[in-house]
Structures are given as C-alpha cells and as structure tokens.
Scaffold this motif. Structure first.
Motif, PDB file in Angstrom:
ATOM      1  N   UNK A  78      14.683  53.228  49.225  1.00 32.13           N
ATOM      2  CA  UNK A  78      16.054  52.730  49.100  1.00 32.13           C
ATOM      3  C   UNK A  78      16.667  53.094  47.750  1.00 32.13           C
ATOM      4  N   UNK A  79      15.833  53.314  46.753  1.00 32.67           N
ATOM      5  CA  UNK A  79      16.369  53.601  45.419  1.00 32.67           C
ATOM      6  C   UNK A  79      16.346  55.079  45.058  1.00 32.67           C
ATOM      7  N   UNK A  80      15.372  55.812  45.561  1.00 35.40           N
ATOM      8  CA  UNK A  80      15.209  57.190  45.098  1.00 35.40           C
ATOM      9  C   UNK A  80      15.190  58.232  46.218  1.00 35.40           C
ATOM     10  N   UNK A 139       6.632  58.513  43.070  1.00 33.43           N
ATOM     11  CA  UNK A 139       5.685  58.904  42.018  1.00 33.43           C
ATOM     12  C   UNK A 139       4.973  57.660  41.487  1.00 33.43           C
ATOM     13  N   UNK A 194       1.030  56.915  41.570  1.00 30.75           N
ATOM     14  CA  UNK A 194       0.268  56.626  40.354  1.00 30.75           C
ATOM     15  C   UNK A 194      -0.378  55.248  40.444  1.00 30.75           C
ATOM     16  N   UNK A 222      -4.369  54.502  40.376  1.00 33.83           N
ATOM     17  CA  UNK A 222      -5.018  53.596  39.416  1.00 33.83           C
ATOM     18  C   UNK A 222      -5.782  52.488  40.142  1.00 33.83           C
ATOM     19  N   UNK A 233      -6.777  55.825  31.277  1.00 33.62           N
ATOM     20  CA  UNK A 233      -6.059  55.527  32.521  1.00 33.62           C
ATOM     21  C   UNK A 233      -4.671  54.969  32.213  1.00 33.62           C
ATOM     22  N   UNK A 251      -1.102  56.522  33.077  1.00 34.78           N
ATOM     23  CA  UNK A 251      -0.108  55.760  33.837  1.00 34.78           C
ATOM     24  C   UNK A 251       1.250  55.814  33.158  1.00 34.78           C
ATOM     25  N   UNK A 289       2.240  59.969  33.246  1.00 32.94           N
ATOM     26  CA  UNK A 289       2.367  60.687  34.510  1.00 32.94           C
ATOM     27  C   UNK A 289       3.757  60.597  35.134  1.00 32.94           C
ATOM     28  N   UNK A 290       4.413  59.415  35.095  1.00 33.52           N
ATOM     29  CA  UNK A 290       5.748  59.387  35.690  1.00 33.52           C
ATOM     30  C   UNK A 290       6.666  60.426  35.077  1.00 33.52           C
ATOM     31  N   UNK A 339       5.131  64.038  36.147  1.00 31.24           N
ATOM     32  CA  UNK A 339       5.086  64.400  37.567  1.00 31.24           C
ATOM     33  C   UNK A 339       6.456  64.344  38.241  1.00 31.24           C
ATOM     34  N   UNK A 340       7.399  63.759  37.586  1.00 26.32           N
ATOM     35  CA  UNK A 340       8.610  63.442  38.335  1.00 26.32           C
ATOM     36  C   UNK A 340       9.593  64.585  38.413  1.00 26.32           C
ATOM     37  N   UNK A 341       9.277  65.718  37.904  1.00 23.61           N
ATOM     38  CA  UNK A 341      10.191  66.836  38.046  1.00 23.61           C
ATOM     39  C   UNK A 341      10.165  67.708  36.819  1.00 23.61           C
ATOM     40  N   UNK A 345      12.742  62.011  38.116  1.00 25.15           N
ATOM     41  CA  UNK A 345      12.970  61.052  39.192  1.00 25.15           C
ATOM     42  C   UNK A 345      14.079  60.082  38.820  1.00 25.15           C
ATOM     43  N   UNK A 346      14.230  59.850  37.533  1.00 25.65           N
ATOM     44  CA  UNK A 346      15.225  58.859  37.122  1.00 25.65           C
ATOM     45  C   UNK A 346      16.648  59.337  37.374  1.00 25.65           C
ATOM     46  N   UNK A 366      17.480  60.765  39.934  1.00 21.44           N
ATOM     47  CA  UNK A 366      17.699  60.574  41.364  1.00 21.44           C
ATOM     48  C   UNK A 366      17.931  59.110  41.718  1.00 21.44           C
ATOM     49  N   UNK A 367      17.956  58.255  40.717  1.00 23.05           N
ATOM     50  CA  UNK A 367      18.126  56.829  41.008  1.00 23.05           C
ATOM     51  C   UNK A 367      19.520  56.573  41.569  1.00 23.05           C
ATOM     52  N   UNK A 368      19.568  56.079  42.768  1.00 19.21           N
ATOM     53  CA  UNK A 368      20.855  55.727  43.384  1.00 19.21           C
ATOM     54  C   UNK A 368      20.532  54.701  44.450  1.00 19.21           C
ATOM     55  N   UNK A 369      21.196  53.610  44.415  1.00 19.29           N
ATOM     56  CA  UNK A 369      20.904  52.587  45.406  1.00 19.29           C
ATOM     57  C   UNK A 369      21.500  52.990  46.754  1.00 19.29           C
ATOM     58  N   UNK A 410      26.495  61.927  50.093  1.00 19.03           N
ATOM     59  CA  UNK A 410      25.056  62.205  50.040  1.00 19.03           C
ATOM     60  C   UNK A 410      24.745  63.216  51.139  1.00 19.03           C
ATOM     61  N   UNK A 427      21.804  64.797  52.032  1.00 16.72           N
ATOM     62  CA  UNK A 427      20.460  65.010  52.589  1.00 16.72           C
ATOM     63  C   UNK A 427      20.400  64.864  54.106  1.00 16.72           C
TER      64      UNK A 427
END
Lengths: 498, 393
Positions: free
Chosen positions: A322-324, A439, A443, A447, B9, B13, B16-17, B20-22, B28-29, B31-34, B94, B96
């Motif tokens: 819903x968010x991404x 993501x 992750x 973990x 670890x 944690x 990695x975000x 890995x997110x792009x 990924x941030x 792409x944040x859209x409600x 949008x 997609x």
C-alpha cells in the motif's frame, strides 16, 4: 499441649536463620521464628520414658492425621513397653512404633527443618540431640482437572496439577515402564522447590539428560515460583523471545515426548510439564495430531505453517504494497483498496500499527477478564467497535480484514509462547515494511531466520530438522503410525565444546 | 564472538535498506506514495500534430464512478507527461496498471521509437502494455469517446483484445514485443482500430482495422483484412475462427476452426536456402449445416476441407506476398527458420533482408473436418436412429 510462638526471630533482626548444628527443639523454633504456622507440642513418649517435642508446620501437615498416626501411638505405653531410654524410644519409632510411611532419622538441624518444609513432622528427642521425621503431608490440593489451554476432542481429559507427586503419578500411570527415571533436585535458595527430571533410561540421550541436570544444578535463584525462571535457566538464549522449552499441561503429550526421546521436567507448584529440547517444529505439533488420521493431521499441520506465514507477513506485506509497491497488486484489488482508503484520515502506516495495537489490547482485555466477560469484550471489540470504526472511516475495511486475518491465523499456533514471539516479530516486520517496503520485509525476515538458525535448545539446533538432516517431512507432515520414527531424529545432541 | 555476529547483523540491517533499495537515486524511499493518493491510469493515448498530445484515462472505480480523462500537450512526450502530472488536481496519475497504449495515426507516422523508449524507461509503466493504432484518426477521440465513457474504455479494448485471436483478425502486441520486433527485424505490426458510429446517436464503436506496419518505428502501411488474417495464421495466433463454406449445391455449412498451427520449415540444397515451407494444420468442426447433404458424406467432407485449406492458404500467401513486396519480414519467418535449423540458417542470417523478398515460400494447408461429439447426423426431428447391432434407440 503447649504451643510456643516465642523466641528469637533472626529475620526480624535482619539475619538469615542459622541452620548449622545438631537438631534441637530450640533450634527448630529459632529457625522458624515467630511464624504463625509453626506448631510444637511436648509429649511424654511411651508413658513418660522419653520426653520428645513434636514440631510441624500447620497447613503443610494435617493436624488431625498427626494426632491419629503419631500422637496416639507415641503416647500409648503398650507400644513402648520395655523402653527405658531415648535411644531405645528412637529405635522403637524407627522400627514401626508409629504409623507413618516415610520415617527418617535426622541428626542435623538443617535436614530436620527442610523435612518439615517438605510436609513432615519432626519428633525431637532433646537428650540425644536427634530427631525422627515422618511424612505427614496435608491432603489439601487441587484436583486433577481438564486442561484449560490445550483442549482436544479426541484425547485424554486430565491435566497436570500443582503438586509434583500428583504430576509424577499421572506420568507413571501412562508410562508403566521401570526404565522411566525420575531425578529430583531442589531449586531456589528460599523456595526449595522440588524439580524432577524425567527420562527413559537406555533410550533418552544421556548427554541431553546430563545437560538438563547440570543446568538445573547451576540455577541460582531465590525462588522458583514461575515457569519463566525455569525456562530462563534451561534456555540456551534466554533473551530470545522464542520459546526454547516446550511446555504442556497435558500428561499424554508429556509422555509422548518422553517416548520420542525428550527429557521432561516437572516442578512443584507449576501445573505444567516442560520438555527439552524445544525445537521450532515441535511448537507446531498438537497432541491431537496423533489421534486424527495421518492425512487429516498432515493437512492441518501444513495449514498451521501457512497460518504462521500469514500471521507473520500479511500486515507487513499489505503495508509495503500500500505504501511502496502498488504495481504488484491486481488492478481490481488496488481499485478496491483506493476506494476503501478514500475517506480514511490516517496514512497506511498509522492505520496498520494502530489496528495491530487495538487488536493486542482487545486480546489482553479478553484474557485478563473472567471468561464470560472476556468473550463479551471480544465480541464488542471485534464486531461493534470494528464495524463502527469502518463506518466512521477511521480505518479502511481492508486493514480490518488484514489485521483480523493475521490475528486469527496467529491463534492456530498451538503454543502461546510461540504465538507471543510471532506477534512481536509481526510488529517488527510491519515497522520494517513502513521503513523500506518489501526490502524491509526481506531484511527483517532474513534477520529473523538468522536468529532462529543460531538458536539452540540444550545443544540441539532450534531449526532442526529444517536446517539440515533428516526428518523435515516428518516435521511438516504426520507420518502413518507404522512409519513413525521411534525416536525424534532431531535429538542427536550436538554439544558445544567448551 | 556472538556479540560480533550480532553487531554485524545489526549493521547489515541498517545498511542493507540503503544498499538494496535501488541505485542512481531511485531508492525505495522515493517510491513512497500512499495508495489513496494514486489515480490508476488504464489507457494512455499519444497524438502528434505540431505538439505531442497525451491523453490518459482512468478505469472505472470500484464504486462505479465514471473514468477521469486528462489531456495535456507539450513539445515532447516527456513535457506533456510532466504537465499532466501537474494538472492532476486530486491525485497523482499512476501508470503501473496501464493496460493499453493507443497511438494516433499521425503520431505513428512520425515515429514511435521515442515513445516506446520513453515508456520503456519509465519505472511505473509495464512492458506488457498492449499497443493499439488508430487508423485514419487520432487517439484522443478514441480515449474520450470510448475509454472515457461510463462503460470504461479499458474494458472495451480488453474485450477486443480477447476477441481478436478468436476471430483471426489480428492480435494485440505489447510494448515489449513491438520494441523487440523493431530492434530485431526493423519492422513490427501493431493492431489498428477504427472508430465507427454506433447504433445509438452519439455512440461510437471500435472495430479492428487490420495491422499497421511499422518500419524503423514509422507507420508505412496498413495490411488488408486477408493479409492480417494470414499474419495470424502464419504466427500461430488463431485460437479459433468461424468460416462459412458451401456444399456445391447451394447449401451453406458453418464451420468452427480449431487452433491453427503453422510450421515453418526451411529447405536447403547444397547448403543454400532454396525454399521455406509453411505447413498449416487445423481442424474444422461443422457447427451448422443448412444443406440437404449429409455430413457423413465423404465427398462433402472432402469439399469442406478443400475449401478451408484453400482459404487458409490464400490468406497466408497474401501475407507472405505483402511482406516480400515490402521487403519486410514482419511475419518473423526468418526467426522461425533459424529456430528450426539454427546451424544451416546461420549462413544466410546476415543476408536475410536481401534473401527474403526473393525466397520461394510454399504455403500448404491440411485441415481435418470433424463433428462435435461424433454426432454425424444432424437433428432432423424424425425418429431416432437405431443401433444396427442391438436395435436399441
């Protein structure tokens, strides 16, 4: 009868009772201080040949039974005919002069005091400095009742009670095997709780038994009054939220696990049995699985694992999508979601977290209240508040469905400790999804798997058999009765080298 | 040791975000859209006159609200799209869930490579978006009158897409297929549609109008109906098709063709490619006989099979002739031959554009006539036939 409640009370003066030295009435009196339940009576045993002091703790010992089985024969001159000294009187008592099943001669004050704490009467002979203790436990106990948490349709209807002997009796009745061994130890410097380790001699891995006994012996607690203290002491990683010790209130499940090669632990005062080691797969087994047809039981077991994934991942997945990742959903579904979210004032993250919190609140309220009231609260919470919240556009119906589905799926996990751990992880995964979408879920799940794979229970890898070796099929499915392994292959203990 | 592992670890944690997110800033941030802030675009139309006109239409909402149509112009497609995002007052478009890309004839004639490239690089747009071409018109009227209607245009275009393989009139290629074909063969086929007045006043209908042929990204020609059907036959795109034949005595026989399968077999002689055999196979099911003759009659069956084979051959040959005439292998015959004989075809691979127009392509068809449920005799209303052996009805 002369009751004494006098004497020095060391605890009142800030000192622990000193139990060193030979047994004496004064010593026992001093040990218990001014305890209201401490009773003593001076007797002229054998018609006055030997004066003795009978001490007991009221409540632990039945006063009526003590009068009938001890005081009456002790004061009967005919029974002590020919007894001229205290030593002779003690010998006569030990040889059956009184009616008691367990009779012990004690010379040390400490032994006599702890016998009394275990439900014995102590007959102290002042001149010889010796005492004889008689087991005279009160019959006040809770009856064996039906299990409250682990209800089954096709299965035994008795559950463990608080008294350890009642529980060992329930086990013995099911496993009438002389190979069943009970090793008892006392835990807790103040509570002196009796803890019993049960295993099948010649079948259970001796390393496993030794590991459990060593850990019990190493326990340094003042009181063993809750299951958490025992679980913490026997767990390899007590700080992990995942249970590493299986507990059950059902004697049949307890015995079944003993037959599979696990070690059982019973503690006085705890109406449940513990089983070591506790592996992940074991927490998804139900005693009723063996009562059902193996195909039905297999499907139900698989369903539990599916419910585990649903419970753990569904709210997080919904949040991430819903968010991404709106492109991942079918168009009709996302159109429905958009329509449902139109008038909701909160963002998805707040909505999902809020609903999860509300769900936990409702669950807690339902648990803490008496059963009928708890059900009412649940119904009001789930139906009325939920429906009103949706109608008032405070939350979207999709979120209610997602959270409710995850919650209901969580209830299919048979073990409450595991269920609690999964609820924690569910919240953490939602937080990860809020932060980084899929993501974050990947992750978080990685973990979580890492943590689970590093856990061990009494030397056995927690994720056995999924982490390697044989038996994964047996963990996921219920084997036909003729193909069930005699012992759980997971119980080949891999002890850590110091 | 354990502490170190946990520290590693936890560090992973945290890191990695971000890792890995792009890449290149598309984390990924960004792409944040409600979900409630999005307007799902279902159809995008592109026209080109002096400027590029982009028209987007949303689908029907779950509550049944009519679709929303937005239109903007710009010097380039990117500018028009940017202005479209700014003009969307309620929610952000949008892309997609875009189902169809509709191109006006003027835009296609000007060249669509730039548009495909733009949509291909657009993160939201999917590569399986179907491409339609408006014959003799622009995309905007189609989107306004058909897609923006209360019935939801994406549904109408979806029905058309579903129907085309059943009628054998064409198929809807995706953005990816079109781009790959242009890249690999220098040409591509795009399904053309045409607006027609409907039965009711102000109503319009969308009808298939053959394939449009794109050469190097530009529209160069349209295929006739027979040629378009031939393309479908040769590319195994016909799932079923209705045909009507005659019995030779004035009666009519309706047939339902099953899936049409065509094998392209290259024939080599002394290492040289001398011919391509296009072997068509299908089944024809007799659905209705308005004839006095019996379906059991072998002569009737043979006549039906012959007519269907002739028809299929005619269509296929028309498509081959057209392709050879234009010098464009939009039928992908070269690819089919290469898959059949990869080693020997490699020798002619480089010269294929020159070889193909002059190559002998032999089209043959073989059709088996059957009847559903083995009911050979049509219902006559008379007494039921009796089993010859048992005498039972």
């Amino acid at each position: 009868m002369r009751l004494r409640r006098r004497g020095q009370d060391p605890q009142r003066e800030g000192q622990a009772p000193d139990l060193v030295g030979p047994v004496s009435a004064a010593g026992i009196r001093a040990a218990f201080g001014e305890s209201a339940d401490y009773m003593e009576r001076t007797l002229a045993a054998g018609g006055g040949t030997a004066e003795a002091v009978l001490c007991w703790l009221d409540g632990l010992v039945s006063g009526t039974a003590a009068a009938e089985t001890l005081i009456r024969p002790l004061t009967d001159p005919a029974r002590f005919a020919g007894v001229r000294s205290e030593r002779a009187a003690i010998r006569r008592v030990l040889e059956g002069g009184v009616y008691a099943g367990t009779v012990r001669r004690r010379g040390a004050l400490r032994d006599a005091v702890y016998d009394m704490l275990a439900g014995c009467c102590a007959l102290v002979f002042p001149k010889t400095g010796a005492a004889v203790t008689f087991e005279m436990k009160s019959e006040e106990r809770r009856a064996v009742t039906e299990p409250k948490e682990e209800k089954v349709v096709k299965g035994a209807k008795d559950a463990f009670a608080e008294l350890i002997r009642t529980n060992t009796m329930l086990v013995r009745r099911r496993l009438a095997d002389p190979a069943l061994r009970l090793r008892e130890t006392v835990v807790g410097s103040s509570s002196h709780t009796r803890v019993c380790v049960l295993y099948l001699q010649g079948f259970t891995n001796p390393e496993l038994t030794e590991t459990v006994c060593e850990r019990l012996a190493a326990m340094q607690v003042r009181g063993l009054l809750s299951a958490a203290a025992l679980e913490s002491a026997l767990s390899d990683r007590p700080r992990s939220p995942f249970p590493q010790l299986l507990h059950t209130e059902r004697p049949d499940k307890f015995c079944q696990n003993l037959l599979e090669g696990r070690v059982g632990i019973l503690a006085d005062g705890l109406p449940m049995g513990f089983l070591a080691p506790g592996t992940f797969a074991q927490f998804f087994k139900m005693p009723e699985d063996r009562a059902n047809h193996f195909l039905v039981a297999s499907v139900l077991t698989l369903l539990r694992y599916a419910a585990l994934l649903l419970s753990l991942l569904l709210p997080a997945f919904y949040t991430a999508v819903a968010m991404y990742h709106q492109e991942m959903l079918p168009t009709r579904l996302i159109q429905t979601m958009i329509e449902a979210k139109q008038s909701v004032p909160f963002p998805t993250a707040v909505e999902v977290m809020g609903m999860l919190a509300a769900f936990e609140l409702l669950q807690e309220a339902g648990l803490r209240l008496p059963s009928p009231v708890g059900q009412t609260v649940s119904v009001i919470g789930a139906l009325i508040v939920g429906q009103s919240a949706v109608e008032a556009s405070v939350v979207s119906p999709v979120v209610v469905i997602v959270v409710a589905l995850a919650g209901i799926s969580g209830y299919t996990v048979p073990n409450q400790d595991m269920s609690g751990a999964l609820r924690l992880c569910r919240l953490a995964l939602v937080a990860a999804a809020v932060a980084c979408g899929l993501f974050g879920i990947v992750i978080g799940t990685t973990l979580l798997l890492y943590h689970l794979c590093t856990l061990e229970s009494c030397g056995v890898p927690y994720m056995t058999p999924f982490s390697g070796g044989k038996g994964a099929a047996a963990a996921l499915l219920q084997m036909p009765p003729d193909r069930e392994p005699e012992a759980d292959p997971a119980l080949r203990v891999r002890r850590k080298q110091p | 040791m354990r502490g170190r592992r946990y520290a590693a670890a936890c560090l992973a944690a945290v890191l990695l975000p971000g890792l890995c997110s792009g890449c290149a800033g598309n984390t990924v941030y960004t792409q944040l859209r409600d979900v409630e802030s999005l307007e799902l675009v279902r159809t995008v139309g592109v026209d080109r006159e002096e400027q590029v006109t982009v028209t987007v239409v949303t689908g029907l909402s779950a509550g049944g609200d009519a679709p929303i149509t937005l239109q903007e112009q710009g010097a380039t497609l990117a500018e028009a799209m940017h202005m479209l995002e700014q003009s969307a007052s309620r929610r952000r478009p949008f892309y997609s869930h875009t189902e169809y890309l509709v191109l006006g004839q003027s835009a296609a004639e000007a060249g669509i490579l730039g548009y495909l490239d733009y949509f291909g690089r657009m993160l939201e747009m999917r590569t399986d978006t179907g491409v339609y071409l408006v014959r003799d018109g622009d995309a905007a009227p189609v989107l306004h009158s058909v897609c923006g209607g209360k019935d939801g245009g994406d549904r109408i275009l979806a029905f058309l897409k579903e129907d085309l393989p059943r009628t054998g009139q064409g198929y809807v290629a995706t953005c990816l297929e079109t781009a790959v074909s242009l890249e690999r063969y220098g040409c591509a086929l795009v399904m053309a549609i045409r607006l027609r007045p409907g039965e009711e006043p102000d109503a319009v209908q969308v009808r298939p109008a053959g394939f449009g042929v794109l050469e190097n990204g530009r529209l160069t020609a349209f295929l006739s109906d027979a040629e378009s059907r031939g393309v479908c036959v040769l590319q195994n795109r016909v799932r079923e098709m209705a045909l009507v034949t005659d019995d030779g005595q004035g009666g009519k026989i309706s047939l339902q063709l099953g899936p049409v399968r065509t094998a392209i077999v290259p024939v080599f002689a002394n290492g040289a490619l001398v011919r391509l055999d296009a072997q068509i196979r299908s089944t024809a099911n007799i659905t209705e006989m308005a004839s006095r003759r019996s379906a059991e009659d072998p002569a009737v069956r043979a006549r039906i099979a012959s007519q269907v084979e002739e028809q299929l051959t005619k269509w296929a040959q028309a498509a081959v002739d057209c392709a050879q005439r234009m010098g464009l292998d939009f039928l992908a015959l070269g690819g089919a031959a290469a898959r059949k004989a990869p080693v020997r075809f490699a020798a002619v691979q480089a010269a294929w554009p020159e070889v193909f127009p002059k190559l002998d392509v032999a089209v043959t068809a073989q059709v088996e006539v059957i009847r559903s449920y083995d009911m050979d005799a049509p219902l006559s209303g008379g007494p039921m036939r009796r089993n010859a052996e048992t005498g039972e009805a």
